[in-house]
Scaffold this active site. Structure first.
Site, PDB file in Angstrom:
ATOM      1  N   LEU A   1       6.570   3.255   1.695  1.00  0.00           N
ATOM      2  CA  LEU A   1       7.503   2.128   1.815  1.00  0.00           C
ATOM      3  C   LEU A   1       8.565   2.353   2.882  1.00  0.00           C
ATOM      4  O   LEU A   1       9.029   3.469   3.100  1.00  0.00           O
ATOM      5  CB  LEU A   1       8.186   1.882   0.461  1.00  0.00           C
TER       6      LEU A   1
ATOM      7  N   HIS B   1       9.126  -3.403   3.607  1.00  0.00           N
ATOM      8  CA  HIS B   1       8.704  -3.613   2.219  1.00  0.00           C
ATOM      9  C   HIS B   1       9.913  -3.942   1.338  1.00  0.00           C
ATOM     10  O   HIS B   1       9.853  -4.826   0.486  1.00  0.00           O
ATOM     11  CB  HIS B   1       8.062  -2.337   1.656  1.00  0.00           C
TER      12      HIS B   1
ATOM     13  N   MET C   1       0.845  -1.202   0.000  1.00  0.00           N
ATOM     14  CA  MET C   1       0.000   0.000   0.000  1.00  0.00           C
ATOM     15  C   MET C   1       0.880   1.252   0.000  1.00  0.00           C
ATOM     16  O   MET C   1       0.405   2.348   0.320  1.00  0.00           O
ATOM     17  CB  MET C   1      -0.929  -0.002   1.213  1.00  0.00           C
TER      18      MET C   1
END
Ligand code: AMP
Length: 282
Positions: free
Chosen positions: A33, A37, A30
């Protein structure tokens, strides 16, 4: 890195990669970051010849009183980070592209999807399963990467992949933590510096519970009662759950000797944080 916004462009980009015979790894996110991630992106980069990252703040997984509209959106910085990681394709659709008006088809993973965060956030995993199923259909990856940080999400998606015969391998990557133990999360941006200190109680309680298991306390009830008491004593934390469960089914277990998932969720201020640890069999 090719940035694509539509399903049609994404399919064309993927056709080009597959025509070269490249294996494809997908990392759904989503955005906003952080190093957690990026650890998934690096795993994909090591194991696959082409890497696709998606950034989509998925409205269907947010409840009506949750943080969809204020969820952090940092697209330009995210793009630079992904470029540095040598990502091949960044898929960043708008809401209308993912959910054209009149979309009425959803994926529901029954039972598991209503446990843990699914119990606290009704409909959350229906939104997650739906958007991930759509990403799997659009991108058709060979491998898809998810973080152990969202342990219930992994259980739900593993079951979906099995039940709906998605021809891909789901890979769970370890939780990346700040040096002091706080699990990295896009939502940590919401925390004031005091809240951030309070938030450390979550990981500390998990690690303390793990130490007690290592020292020979195997009864889940004892471990849970002590952890809940420790968390309840903290005025700045509002506990949602502290559970000891089977990582595949998310059902409570009584004894941790065969390994277990220890999972916690709590509000620190208005921010809901989750964390967990997997313990090995003793
Ligand atoms: P999100 O953008 O929060 O939806 O997360 C996208 C992916 O990154 C999910 O598979 C998460 O489980 C994973 N992720 C988030 N935080 C971490 C972390 N601290 N360590 C590892 N993976 C993470």
């Amino acid at each position: 890195m090719q940035i694509v916004r539509t399903v049609a462009e994404t399919r064309a980009a993927l056709r080009a990669l597959r025509s070269k015979g490249l294996t494809v790894g997908l990392v759904p996110t989503m955005g906003a970051l952080h190093a957690g991630h990026l650890s998934l992106v690096r795993a994909a980069r090591e194991q696959c010849e082409a890497v696709v990252v998606s950034i989509f703040v998925n409205p269907t997984q947010f409840g009506p009183n949750e943080d969809f509209s204020k969820y952090p959106r940092t697209f330009d910085t995210d793009g630079k980070l992904l470029e540095e990681e040598k990502v091949d394709v960044l898929f960043a659709p708008g809401v209308d592209e993912m959910y054209p008006s009149g979309s009425t088809t959803f994926v529901t993973v029954e039972e598991i999807g209503d446990r843990l965060d699914g119990a606290s956030r009704p409909g959350h995993f229906r939104g997650v399963a739906t958007v991930v199923a759509k990403l799997f259909h659009i991108i058709e990856p060979d491998k898809a990467y998810f973080g152990q940080k969202d342990a219930a999400q992994i259980a739900v998606l593993r079951r979906m992949v099995r039940d709906l015969n998605f021809p891909l391998e789901l890979i769970a990557c370890p939780t990346v933590r700040e040096p002091d133990g706080l699990a990295m999360s896009s939502r940590n941006r919401y925390l004031s510096s005091e809240d951030r200190t309070h938030a450390l109680t979550l990981s500390k309680t998990l690690f303390h519970t793990e130490q007690r298991i290592a020292a020979g306390t195997f009864t889940a009830r004892t471990l849970i009662d002590d952890a809940v008491a420790a968390l309840a004593a903290k005025p700045h934390i509002r506990l949602d759950y502290f559970r000891i469960i089977d990582p595949d089914t998310l059902v409570d277990i009584e004894n941790v000797r065969n390994g277990a998932l220890i999972a916690v969720a709590a509000f620190v201020g208005t921010t809901r944080l989750i964390d967990n640890l997997l313990t090995a069999p003793r």
